[in-house]
Scaffold this motif. Sequence first.
Motif, mmCIF file in Angstrom:
data_model
loop_
_atom_site.group_PDB
_atom_site.id
_atom_site.type_symbol
_atom_site.label_atom_id
_atom_site.label_comp_id
_atom_site.label_asym_id
_atom_site.label_seq_id
_atom_site.Cartn_x
_atom_site.Cartn_y
_atom_site.Cartn_z
ATOM 1 N N GLU A 262 31.267 37.553 -53.660
ATOM 2 C CA GLU A 262 31.871 37.156 -54.471
ATOM 3 C C GLU A 262 31.379 35.230 -53.730
ATOM 4 N N GLY A 263 30.915 35.045 -53.118
ATOM 5 C CA GLY A 263 30.518 33.568 -52.683
ATOM 6 C C GLY A 263 29.441 33.212 -53.383
ATOM 7 N N THR B 226 38.573 27.976 -57.492
ATOM 8 C CA THR B 226 37.065 28.152 -56.836
ATOM 9 C C THR B 226 37.286 26.654 -56.047
ATOM 10 N N CYS C 238 38.731 29.317 -63.438
ATOM 11 C CA CYS C 238 38.423 30.485 -62.536
ATOM 12 C C CYS C 238 37.640 28.979 -61.502
ATOM 13 N N SER C 239 36.753 27.749 -62.514
ATOM 14 C CA SER C 239 36.528 27.360 -61.723
ATOM 15 C C SER C 239 37.455 26.253 -60.431
ATOM 16 N N MET D 244 30.615 26.159 -48.143
ATOM 17 C CA MET D 244 30.631 27.831 -48.577
ATOM 18 C C MET D 244 30.241 28.200 -47.670
ATOM 19 N N GLN E 60 28.268 29.718 -60.762
ATOM 20 C CA GLN E 60 29.890 28.908 -60.894
ATOM 21 C C GLN E 60 30.507 27.700 -61.088
ATOM 22 N N LEU E 61 30.024 26.730 -58.994
ATOM 23 C CA LEU E 61 29.817 25.586 -59.735
ATOM 24 C C LEU E 61 28.829 24.996 -60.008
ATOM 25 N N TYR F 165 36.987 26.013 -51.461
ATOM 26 C CA TYR F 165 36.089 25.677 -50.435
ATOM 27 C C TYR F 165 36.545 24.317 -50.237
ATOM 28 N N HIS G 52 30.523 32.700 -56.895
ATOM 29 C CA HIS G 52 30.990 31.116 -56.565
ATOM 30 C C HIS G 52 29.991 30.321 -56.473
ATOM 31 N N LYS G 53 28.535 29.862 -56.043
ATOM 32 C CA LYS G 53 27.924 29.111 -56.332
ATOM 33 C C LYS G 53 27.429 28.782 -57.679
ATOM 34 N N GLU H 233 29.454 34.496 -63.844
ATOM 35 C CA GLU H 233 29.488 33.169 -63.440
ATOM 36 C C GLU H 233 30.693 32.790 -64.666
#
Length: 253
Positions: A138-139, A185, A181-182, A215, A145-146, A189, A142-143, A93
């Motif tokens: 990808e999701g 993202t 990137c964050s 998400m 990453q966040l 959403y 993202h999860k 991530e």
Amino acid sequence: MLDIIGRYTDQHQYNIHSTKTKIVPTNATIHLGLQRTNKRENEINIDDRIKLARRAKYSLMSSGLHGTNGVDPITGYNIYKTYILPRLLYGLEILPLTKGQIEILEKFHKNTLRHIQSRSQRTATSAIYLLLGAIPVEGELHKRQLSMLYSLLSAKNQTIQDLLQRQSSINFDNPKSFFFCSMETLQIYNLPNIWELQSNLPIKSKWKTLVNFKMSNYWNNALQIDTVQKTSLKYLAIKHIKTGKPHISYTTL
């Protein structure tokens, strides 16, 4: 090279930690579980993660994770999320992955979910996800990453906060930066941006609930749109699909 490092650290106002830094006479080293290399860093780490996830998958087949005549799809998916998916995505991530690199991970993710459900290779991708209440890889990235971003924002360590403030200001337009990137993202959403979160950070449980809700809705809408466009999926009964939940046909087995 040491002079270059010295000038760079002075310019960006941070210190080199003596026990966390090493000089190596090779082109690669491991840092926090990731391969750091001069070339093809993302591809090398993706390849390592897929190999690790595949070994974990094979080791669990004796427990019934082998599709036909194995555990039911919902149980298989829970085993996959608990033991295999974390190995597949660990540390990725924070890397600026391209669409093509994400697609490599997606292939393993999608094929495993298809295998768990004993579906043929010709089964539509949207059906593979919607039946289990799953989301694309990808999701999942993202999860994570966040989640990493929240950990940085909520850290009580002043050094981390100073670093966060500096990097989010300096690298907000750097495509290879975690913070760039964050921010992208968060926009995908429709979530608050980094500066809004810094000034009004919700508690962890509320943030987790908000991220999961946004998400799940995003990916379910995208997958259902794809389903409507495929005549072969007209009997999937998407009106019975609930956000993040398995299809009713699986819950009544």
